[in-house]
Design a protein around this motif. Structure first.
Motif, mmCIF file in Angstrom:
data_model
loop_
_atom_site.group_PDB
_atom_site.id
_atom_site.type_symbol
_atom_site.label_atom_id
_atom_site.label_comp_id
_atom_site.label_asym_id
_atom_site.label_seq_id
_atom_site.Cartn_x
_atom_site.Cartn_y
_atom_site.Cartn_z
ATOM 1 N N ASN A 1 57.030 72.581 33.831
ATOM 2 C CA ASN A 1 55.668 72.039 33.941
ATOM 3 C C ASN A 1 54.745 72.520 32.829
ATOM 4 O O ASN A 1 53.879 71.784 32.369
ATOM 5 C CB ASN A 1 55.056 72.399 35.288
ATOM 6 N N ASP A 2 54.954 73.800 32.377
ATOM 7 C CA ASP A 2 54.093 74.359 31.315
ATOM 8 C C ASP A 2 54.198 73.547 30.028
ATOM 9 O O ASP A 2 53.315 73.612 29.178
ATOM 10 C CB ASP A 2 54.555 75.773 30.941
ATOM 11 N N TYR A 3 55.317 72.864 29.857
ATOM 12 C CA TYR A 3 55.537 72.122 28.621
ATOM 13 C C TYR A 3 55.278 70.624 28.798
ATOM 14 O O TYR A 3 55.721 69.808 27.998
ATOM 15 C CB TYR A 3 56.972 72.338 28.118
ATOM 16 N N GLN A 4 54.577 70.293 29.881
ATOM 17 C CA GLN A 4 54.260 68.881 30.097
ATOM 18 C C GLN A 4 52.746 68.723 30.176
ATOM 19 O O GLN A 4 52.076 69.424 30.931
ATOM 20 C CB GLN A 4 54.889 68.388 31.395
ATOM 21 N N LEU A 5 52.200 67.824 29.387
ATOM 22 C CA LEU A 5 50.750 67.632 29.385
ATOM 23 C C LEU A 5 50.427 66.266 29.996
ATOM 24 O O LEU A 5 50.993 65.240 29.595
ATOM 25 C CB LEU A 5 50.195 67.755 27.967
ATOM 26 N N VAL A 6 49.529 66.307 30.974
ATOM 27 C CA VAL A 6 49.193 65.104 31.745
ATOM 28 C C VAL A 6 47.930 64.473 31.158
ATOM 29 O O VAL A 6 46.852 65.074 31.151
ATOM 30 C CB VAL A 6 48.959 65.476 33.226
ATOM 31 N N LEU A 7 48.055 63.248 30.658
ATOM 32 C CA LEU A 7 46.931 62.609 29.952
ATOM 33 C C LEU A 7 45.770 62.265 30.886
ATOM 34 O O LEU A 7 44.602 62.407 30.513
ATOM 35 C CB LEU A 7 47.415 61.341 29.245
ATOM 36 N N SER A 8 46.070 61.770 32.075
ATOM 37 C CA SER A 8 45.006 61.445 33.017
ATOM 38 C C SER A 8 45.540 61.436 34.449
ATOM 39 O O SER A 8 46.130 60.441 34.870
ATOM 40 C CB SER A 8 44.392 60.080 32.698
ATOM 41 N N PRO A 9 45.306 62.535 35.186
ATOM 42 C CA PRO A 9 45.818 62.597 36.565
ATOM 43 C C PRO A 9 45.312 61.438 37.420
ATOM 44 O O PRO A 9 45.986 61.015 38.351
ATOM 45 C CB PRO A 9 45.271 63.931 37.078
ATOM 46 N N THR A 10 44.147 60.876 37.093
ATOM 47 C CA THR A 10 43.624 59.770 37.902
ATOM 48 C C THR A 10 44.087 58.408 37.374
ATOM 49 O O THR A 10 43.733 57.368 37.919
ATOM 50 C CB THR A 10 42.074 59.769 37.892
ATOM 51 N N GLY A 11 44.852 58.404 36.285
ATOM 52 C CA GLY A 11 45.381 57.141 35.761
ATOM 53 C C GLY A 11 44.347 56.319 35.005
ATOM 54 O O GLY A 11 44.399 55.091 35.014
ATOM 55 N N ASP A 12 43.425 56.995 34.326
ATOM 56 C CA ASP A 12 42.368 56.289 33.586
ATOM 57 C C ASP A 12 42.751 56.185 32.094
ATOM 58 O O ASP A 12 42.837 57.202 31.410
ATOM 59 C CB ASP A 12 41.063 57.080 33.763
ATOM 60 N N PRO A 13 42.998 54.962 31.588
ATOM 61 C CA PRO A 13 43.429 54.823 30.189
ATOM 62 C C PRO A 13 42.419 55.398 29.190
ATOM 63 O O PRO A 13 42.815 55.901 28.137
ATOM 64 C CB PRO A 13 43.565 53.317 29.979
ATOM 65 N N ASN A 14 41.123 55.354 29.520
ATOM 66 C CA ASN A 14 40.129 55.896 28.583
ATOM 67 C C ASN A 14 40.233 57.420 28.492
ATOM 68 O O ASN A 14 40.140 57.991 27.407
ATOM 69 C CB ASN A 14 38.712 55.503 28.998
ATOM 70 N N GLU A 15 40.442 58.051 29.642
ATOM 71 C CA GLU A 15 40.615 59.506 29.637
ATOM 72 C C GLU A 15 41.894 59.872 28.889
ATOM 73 O O GLU A 15 41.942 60.833 28.119
ATOM 74 C CB GLU A 15 40.681 60.037 31.080
ATOM 75 N N LEU B 1 52.455 54.135 28.255
ATOM 76 C CA LEU B 1 51.297 53.927 29.142
ATOM 77 C C LEU B 1 51.278 52.484 29.626
ATOM 78 O O LEU B 1 51.843 51.603 28.975
ATOM 79 C CB LEU B 1 50.016 54.260 28.373
ATOM 80 N N PRO B 2 50.640 52.235 30.766
ATOM 81 C CA PRO B 2 50.528 50.837 31.218
ATOM 82 C C PRO B 2 49.809 50.008 30.149
ATOM 83 O O PRO B 2 48.850 50.486 29.533
ATOM 84 C CB PRO B 2 49.664 50.936 32.486
ATOM 85 N N ASN B 3 50.293 48.787 29.925
ATOM 86 C CA ASN B 3 49.694 47.930 28.898
ATOM 87 C C ASN B 3 48.418 47.257 29.394
ATOM 88 O O ASN B 3 48.356 46.042 29.564
ATOM 89 C CB ASN B 3 50.711 46.885 28.431
ATOM 90 N N VAL B 4 47.413 48.081 29.644
ATOM 91 C CA VAL B 4 46.069 47.554 29.952
ATOM 92 C C VAL B 4 45.066 48.361 29.143
ATOM 93 O O VAL B 4 45.295 49.534 28.853
ATOM 94 C CB VAL B 4 45.677 47.672 31.448
ATOM 95 N N GLY B 5 43.937 47.735 28.791
ATOM 96 C CA GLY B 5 42.869 48.421 28.067
ATOM 97 C C GLY B 5 43.419 49.154 26.853
ATOM 98 O O GLY B 5 44.185 48.598 26.057
ATOM 99 N N LEU B 6 43.056 50.452 26.712
ATOM 100 C CA LEU B 6 43.492 51.212 25.543
ATOM 101 C C LEU B 6 44.973 51.571 25.577
ATOM 102 O O LEU B 6 45.501 52.128 24.621
ATOM 103 C CB LEU B 6 42.635 52.472 25.399
ATOM 104 N N GLY B 7 45.649 51.235 26.691
ATOM 105 C CA GLY B 7 47.092 51.483 26.796
ATOM 106 C C GLY B 7 47.882 50.842 25.662
ATOM 107 O O GLY B 7 48.809 51.436 25.117
ATOM 108 N N TRP B 8 47.499 49.632 25.258
ATOM 109 C CA TRP B 8 48.188 48.938 24.146
ATOM 110 C C TRP B 8 48.125 49.773 22.868
ATOM 111 O O TRP B 8 49.120 49.958 22.184
ATOM 112 C CB TRP B 8 47.526 47.592 23.856
ATOM 113 N N ALA B 9 46.926 50.244 22.564
ATOM 114 C CA ALA B 9 46.737 50.999 21.319
ATOM 115 C C ALA B 9 47.467 52.337 21.380
ATOM 116 O O ALA B 9 48.032 52.793 20.382
ATOM 117 C CB ALA B 9 45.247 51.220 21.053
ATOM 118 N N MET B 10 47.468 52.964 22.559
ATOM 119 C CA MET B 10 48.164 54.250 22.675
ATOM 120 C C MET B 10 49.668 54.063 22.530
ATOM 121 O O MET B 10 50.336 54.849 21.859
ATOM 122 C CB MET B 10 47.822 54.909 24.014
ATOM 123 N N ASN B 11 50.214 53.014 23.155
ATOM 124 C CA ASN B 11 51.655 52.745 23.016
ATOM 125 C C ASN B 11 52.008 52.454 21.566
ATOM 126 O O ASN B 11 53.062 52.864 21.081
ATOM 127 C CB ASN B 11 52.076 51.589 23.918
#
Ligand code: AMP
Ligand code: MG
Length: 317
Positions: free
Chosen positions: A258-272, A297-307
């Protein structure tokens, strides 16, 4: 070594003397110099080790000031500018002769943007020239989203980094050009495609264009950490491995520490998630691991750009 500070007078004087400095924007930090001074522009390329065929984005604080930078403003461009500036949108418009060819890598268009960051808006307002500013990272590496990221990597070569806190959006601007008055998206970024389409209807997306090879934001390998990054497919988990880390969207994978895993948004918010993306990739790059797995990331909102960024940062499996 670069000083990190919030003094607009220091920033202004350095820029007026032809220096390049780090500046905050809502997308990522920029490496800024006087866009109308070829010597300052050349310094930007040298500090970043950026190839001269990779054009720069020019930043200003008002649409009126664009009169000295562009020769035409198509109707569709004006609608986008009015709706989304200041903000994470870059427009490609016909270049004015005043803009040095070095800025546009000889292209007939210039990339322009009004950023949405109060400190940098005040700086731009105080200057009588626009700022050319690509992302303030060595060419090909992860873009910086804090002043410290800039100082860590380019600090030995620049005198000052203006500190405006962590970038709010966290990924580079969306780039839109125009063909026969119709908008074409050339880079997915911090302004979601959905928002653009809501305003002007369906737009073409051409981020892998071979007709525009001179735009390395579109190079297939870019934005990369030093460690190999493997982009998983949707629903796929990494093999258990104690020397692996992971960039995950909402929750860690079983089988990896777990120490080596970083969670981008626990609430599932693409902006966060976008806001954390580059800082977390950097952090993973500095952990005692050999390989980084990334969950798409899910392909919604900023998800496209992050992928898109993760794909370009990744190696083949
Ligand atoms: P950066 O500021 O580092 O995010 O990179 C700027 C990116 O903007 C370049 O890598 C290109 O992809 C794009 N760009 C800038 N100017 C132009 C232009 N005139 N035509 C096409 N793309 C451009
Ligand atoms: Mg860049």
């Amino acid at each position: 070594m670069a000083q990190i500070g919030t003094d607009l007078q220091v920033a202004k004087k350095l820029l007026e003397a032809g220096n390049v400095i780090g500046i905050p924007t809502e997308t990522v930090y920029g490496l800024a110099g006087n866009a109308l001074n070829p010597d300052a522009v050349l310094k930007i390329f040298q500090v970043k080790n950026r190839p001269s065929f990779d054009p720069l984005i020019v930043h200003t604080d008002s649409i009126h000031k664009l009169d000295q930078l562009v020769t035409a403003f198509p109707e569709a461009a004006l609608r986008l500018a009015n709706a989304f500036w200041p903000g994470p949108l870059t427009l490609l418009l016909p270049k004015h002769d005043l803009v040095p060819d070095l800025v546009t890598a000889g292209l007939p268009t210039v990339a322009v943007r009004i950023p949405n960051h109060s400190l940098t808006s005040n700086l731009l307002r105080s200057l009588d020239f626009p700022l050319a500013a690509p992302s303030a990272n060595p060419f090909g590496y992860i873009s910086p989203t804090t002043a410290q990221h800039v100082a860590d990597q380019l600090g030995a070569q620049i005198p000052y980094v203006l500190d405006g806190g962590p970038s709010n959006v966290g990924i580079e601007s969306t780039i839109v050009g125009f063909e026969n008055n119709k908008a074409v998206v050339f880079r997915l970024g911090g302004l979601a495609l959905e928002q653009i389409e809501q305003l002007i209807g369906p737009v073409a997306v051409r981020t892998h264009s071979t007709s525009n090879p001179k735009a390395p934001g579109m190079l297939s390998s870019h934005y990369a950490p030093r460690k190999p990054l493997i982009l998983l497919s949707a629903g796929e988990s990494p093999d258990p491995d104690e020397r692996a880390g992971a960039l995950v969207f909402r929750e860690p994978f079983g089988g990896l520490q777990n120490d080596y895993q970083l969670v981008l948004s626990p609430t599932g918010d693409p902006n966060e998630a976008a806001k954390n993306l580059f800082a977390y990739l950097r952090a993973l790059d500095n952990l005692p691991i050999d390989i980084i797995y990334a969950e798409p990331l899910p392909n919604v909102g900023l998800g496209w750009a992050m992928n898109d960024r993760l794909r370009r940062a990744s190696v083949e499996k």
